[in-house]
Each structure stands twice: as C-alpha cells, then as structure tokens.
Design a protein around this motif. Structure first.
Motif, PDB file in Angstrom:
ATOM      1  N   UNK A 224       0.834  -1.212   0.000  1.00  0.00           N
ATOM      2  CA  UNK A 224       0.000   0.000   0.000  1.00  0.00           C
ATOM      3  C   UNK A 224       0.867   1.260   0.000  1.00  0.00           C
ATOM      4  N   UNK A 225       1.881   1.276   0.872  1.00  0.00           N
ATOM      5  CA  UNK A 225       2.737   2.454   0.999  1.00  0.00           C
ATOM      6  C   UNK A 225       3.490   2.738  -0.297  1.00  0.00           C
ATOM      7  N   UNK A 226       3.846   1.688  -1.014  1.00  0.00           N
ATOM      8  CA  UNK A 226       4.584   1.885  -2.267  1.00  0.00           C
ATOM      9  C   UNK A 226       3.663   2.297  -3.417  1.00  0.00           C
ATOM     10  N   UNK A 227       2.415   1.811  -3.380  1.00  0.00           N
ATOM     11  CA  UNK A 227       1.478   2.118  -4.458  1.00  0.00           C
ATOM     12  C   UNK A 227       0.896   3.516  -4.323  1.00  0.00           C
ATOM     13  N   UNK A 228       0.380   3.833  -3.147  1.00  0.00           N
ATOM     14  CA  UNK A 228      -0.282   5.133  -2.965  1.00  0.00           C
ATOM     15  C   UNK A 228      -0.031   5.689  -1.568  1.00  0.00           C
ATOM     16  N   UNK A 229       1.216   6.087  -1.268  1.00  0.00           N
ATOM     17  CA  UNK A 229       1.537   6.559   0.088  1.00  0.00           C
ATOM     18  C   UNK A 229       0.809   7.836   0.487  1.00  0.00           C
ATOM     19  N   UNK A 230       0.411   8.646  -0.499  1.00  0.00           N
ATOM     20  CA  UNK A 230      -0.245   9.913  -0.170  1.00  0.00           C
ATOM     21  C   UNK A 230      -1.731   9.910  -0.535  1.00  0.00           C
ATOM     22  N   UNK A 231      -2.220   8.772  -0.986  1.00  0.00           N
ATOM     23  CA  UNK A 231      -3.604   8.721  -1.457  1.00  0.00           C
ATOM     24  C   UNK A 231      -4.587   8.741  -0.288  1.00  0.00           C
ATOM     25  N   UNK A 232      -5.678   9.466  -0.460  1.00  0.00           N
ATOM     26  CA  UNK A 232      -6.732   9.484   0.558  1.00  0.00           C
ATOM     27  C   UNK A 232      -7.584   8.227   0.472  1.00  0.00           C
ATOM     28  N   UNK A 233      -7.562   7.602  -0.684  1.00  0.00           N
ATOM     29  CA  UNK A 233      -8.419   6.425  -0.935  1.00  0.00           C
ATOM     30  C   UNK A 233      -7.543   5.319  -1.513  1.00  0.00           C
ATOM     31  N   UNK A 234      -7.093   4.418  -0.665  1.00  0.00           N
ATOM     32  CA  UNK A 234      -6.159   3.383  -1.080  1.00  0.00           C
ATOM     33  C   UNK A 234      -6.775   2.442  -2.106  1.00  0.00           C
ATOM     34  N   UNK A 235      -5.955   1.996  -3.058  1.00  0.00           N
ATOM     35  CA  UNK A 235      -6.420   1.025  -4.048  1.00  0.00           C
ATOM     36  C   UNK A 235      -6.703  -0.323  -3.397  1.00  0.00           C
ATOM     37  N   UNK A 236      -5.926  -0.670  -2.362  1.00  0.00           N
ATOM     38  CA  UNK A 236      -6.090  -1.959  -1.691  1.00  0.00           C
ATOM     39  C   UNK A 236      -6.965  -1.764  -0.460  1.00  0.00           C
ATOM     40  N   UNK A 237      -8.089  -2.445  -0.456  1.00  0.00           N
ATOM     41  CA  UNK A 237      -9.070  -2.290   0.615  1.00  0.00           C
ATOM     42  C   UNK A 237      -9.120  -3.562   1.457  1.00  0.00           C
ATOM     43  N   UNK A 238      -9.112  -3.418   2.766  1.00  0.00           N
ATOM     44  CA  UNK A 238      -9.232  -4.563   3.668  1.00  0.00           C
ATOM     45  C   UNK A 238     -10.695  -4.976   3.790  1.00  0.00           C
ATOM     46  N   UNK A 239     -10.942  -6.263   3.576  1.00  0.00           N
ATOM     47  CA  UNK A 239     -12.270  -6.836   3.805  1.00  0.00           C
ATOM     48  C   UNK A 239     -12.162  -7.580   5.133  1.00  0.00           C
ATOM     49  N   UNK A 240     -12.624  -6.939   6.177  1.00  0.00           N
ATOM     50  CA  UNK A 240     -12.368  -7.409   7.536  1.00  0.00           C
ATOM     51  C   UNK A 240     -12.790  -8.870   7.738  1.00  0.00           C
ATOM     52  N   UNK A 241     -11.852  -9.661   8.265  1.00  0.00           N
ATOM     53  CA  UNK A 241     -12.134 -11.057   8.577  1.00  0.00           C
ATOM     54  C   UNK A 241     -12.052 -11.985   7.374  1.00  0.00           C
ATOM     55  N   UNK A 242     -11.805 -11.431   6.157  1.00  0.00           N
ATOM     56  CA  UNK A 242     -11.792 -12.272   4.956  1.00  0.00           C
ATOM     57  C   UNK A 242     -10.482 -12.140   4.194  1.00  0.00           C
ATOM     58  N   UNK A 243     -10.142 -10.906   3.818  1.00  0.00           N
ATOM     59  CA  UNK A 243      -8.949 -10.707   3.018  1.00  0.00           C
ATOM     60  C   UNK A 243      -8.871  -9.293   2.490  1.00  0.00           C
ATOM     61  N   UNK A 244      -8.613  -9.155   1.197  1.00  0.00           N
ATOM     62  CA  UNK A 244      -8.399  -7.840   0.597  1.00  0.00           C
ATOM     63  C   UNK A 244      -8.999  -7.801  -0.796  1.00  0.00           C
ATOM     64  N   UNK A 245      -9.235  -6.593  -1.259  1.00  0.00           N
ATOM     65  CA  UNK A 245      -9.678  -6.418  -2.635  1.00  0.00           C
ATOM     66  C   UNK A 245      -8.994  -5.182  -3.194  1.00  0.00           C
ATOM     67  N   UNK A 246      -8.776  -5.181  -4.500  1.00  0.00           N
ATOM     68  CA  UNK A 246      -8.219  -4.003  -5.160  1.00  0.00           C
ATOM     69  C   UNK A 246      -9.343  -3.318  -5.912  1.00  0.00           C
ATOM     70  N   UNK A 247      -9.497  -2.028  -5.710  1.00  0.00           N
ATOM     71  CA  UNK A 247     -10.561  -1.292  -6.380  1.00  0.00           C
ATOM     72  C   UNK A 247     -10.362  -1.403  -7.893  1.00  0.00           C
ATOM     73  N   UNK A 248     -11.423  -1.730  -8.605  1.00  0.00           N
ATOM     74  CA  UNK A 248     -11.364  -1.848 -10.058  1.00  0.00           C
ATOM     75  C   UNK A 248     -11.575  -0.466 -10.674  1.00  0.00           C
ATOM     76  N   UNK A 249     -10.550   0.366 -10.633  1.00  0.00           N
ATOM     77  CA  UNK A 249     -10.662   1.748 -11.123  1.00  0.00           C
ATOM     78  C   UNK A 249      -9.825   1.933 -12.360  1.00  0.00           C
TER      79      UNK A 249
END
Length: 232
Positions: free
Chosen positions: A207-232
């Motif tokens: 996350x820090x390498x992809x968007x260290x200053x982004x207000x809206x991270x591309x990688x989103x935590x899905x609590x208790x399951x895993x992660x998803x990357x925003x399809x933008x």
C-alpha cells in the motif's frame, strides 16, 4: 487423422531434453491422434515456434542452455500466445507459480500419468484462443507480467519478488475479494504460518509503495476475509 474424442489432429511441439522420455511421450501422443514434433533445447525449438502453425507446446523447464522459462517469457513478450503446458520435475508451489507467472497455461509435474497429460492437452485445446495482454492495469497502476515490472504513471515501483506476486494476484482479481488463504497459497507455500501477521505486513508495505499519499487506497481490507483491489 483425428485425435480421440473427435478433435482434429493438433500439432504439438514437445520441448524435452531427455530423449527417452520425449520419444515415449511422442509415441503415446501420436497413438492418441496428435501430430508431435520434438525439440531437445530452447534453441532448437525457436525456429519451429517462429514458423508458427502450432496448436500447443509442451515445455520442460530444465533445458540445456536457455531455460524453458526464459523461452516462455520471450514468447509472451513477442506476443506469441500459443498455449503452453509446462511438464517438469520441478513441482514445488513456488516453481509452479513461477511457471504460471511466466505465461504458461497449465503445469504438470513429473512423474505424471500419461492419461492426465492427454486430458490436460485436450482441455487446453478446447479453450478459446484470445489475445491476452501481458500488462495488467488498474487506474494509473500497471504491472508487466512478463518483465515483472510495476509502475504508477511514469514512476517505477521498487517491489520485492513476493510483493510483485501479491500485486499481480490482487490486480488479476481487481474488484473481487482475495482471501488470506489465496494469498498464502500463491505468495507463500503450504508451510505458511497462519498465526503470523506476515500477510498484513506485506499488504501494508505494498500500500505504501502504491499510494503513500492517497486518501483512498487502491487496496481495501475486507475485515475477517482478506483484501480487494478497487477496479478503477
């Protein structure tokens, strides 16, 4: 001549340096109705591949001279999308992932049952032949799956091999949830200790390498399951 199952004869290139095994596999495939040519090295295979008209390539990794993975990466970089089935004694999870990351369509470890080899060949032959880009894109983020390079806009990202594997997994599944188990199986091996927070550490580092200053991270935590990357 038609292959069993009503499939027209397929032209297969078998790249294998063990002559006895190559001849045995060729004999079995020919008896099953396939047209088979043998190359004992990547260098011997290159002019055959360049000539075209192949339906499928069965490729050994441990070849003399140029390795099978090098040959495969060069093929994909040149835009050659002939289906490739890797057939090799190197059967660890990391090696299978390396083969798939290099552009192979399937992977069969030695020793193998000949019936399974035939079944996998037929399954690959039934897949629709579509051009697949080597470049994954999500917004300004790009990942070259052949050259193993990532960048945002014109800025190249300095990623470790495992960070690249994690990024590719998330990008290939953009918009979908990637579970912790999927990450553990793909990026690490079966000995991964689920009690550690290693996955979280790698995701946060990515996350820090992809968007260290982004207000809206591309990688989103899905609590208790895993992660998803925003399809933008």
């Amino acid at each position: 001549m038609a292959a069993s199952g009503g499939m027209n004869a397929l032209r297969i290139l078998l790249i294998e340096d063990e002559a006895r095994l190559a001849n045995s596999v060729k004999q079995g495939l020919v008896e099953d109705g396939f047209a088979v040519e043998i190359a004992g090295s990547a260098e011997a295979a290159e002019p055959i591949i360049a000539h075209g008209a192949l339906d499928l390539i069965v490729l050994d990794i441990g070849l003399p001279g140029k390795s099978g993975l090098e040959l495969l990466r060069e093929m994909r970089a040149a835009g050659n999308q002939t289906p490739v089935l890797i057939l090799t004694a190197r059967g660890t999870l990391e090696e299978r992932v390396a083969g798939l990351d290099s552009g192979s369509d399937d992977y069969l470890a030695k020793p193998f049952a000949f019936a399974e080899l035939v079944a996998r060949i037929k399954a690959l032959a039934r897949r629709p032949r579509t051009a697949v880009s080597a470049i994954l894109k999500v917004g300004d983020l790009e990942f070259d799956t052949v050259k193993r390079r990532a960048k945002i806009g014109e800025h190249n990202l300095n990623l470790s091999p495992k960070e690249k594997m994690l990024l590719e997994l998330l990008m290939r599944n953009a918009g979908q949830v990637v579970t912790r188990d999927m990450i553990a199986e793909t990026v690490w091996d079966s000995n991964y200790n689920s009690l550690t927070n290693l996955i979280e550490v790698f995701v946060n580092r990515l996350r820090q390498k992809i968007d260290p200053r982004a207000d809206r991270s591309l990688i989103v935590t899905v609590r208790g399951v895993g992660y998803t990357m925003r399809a933008e």
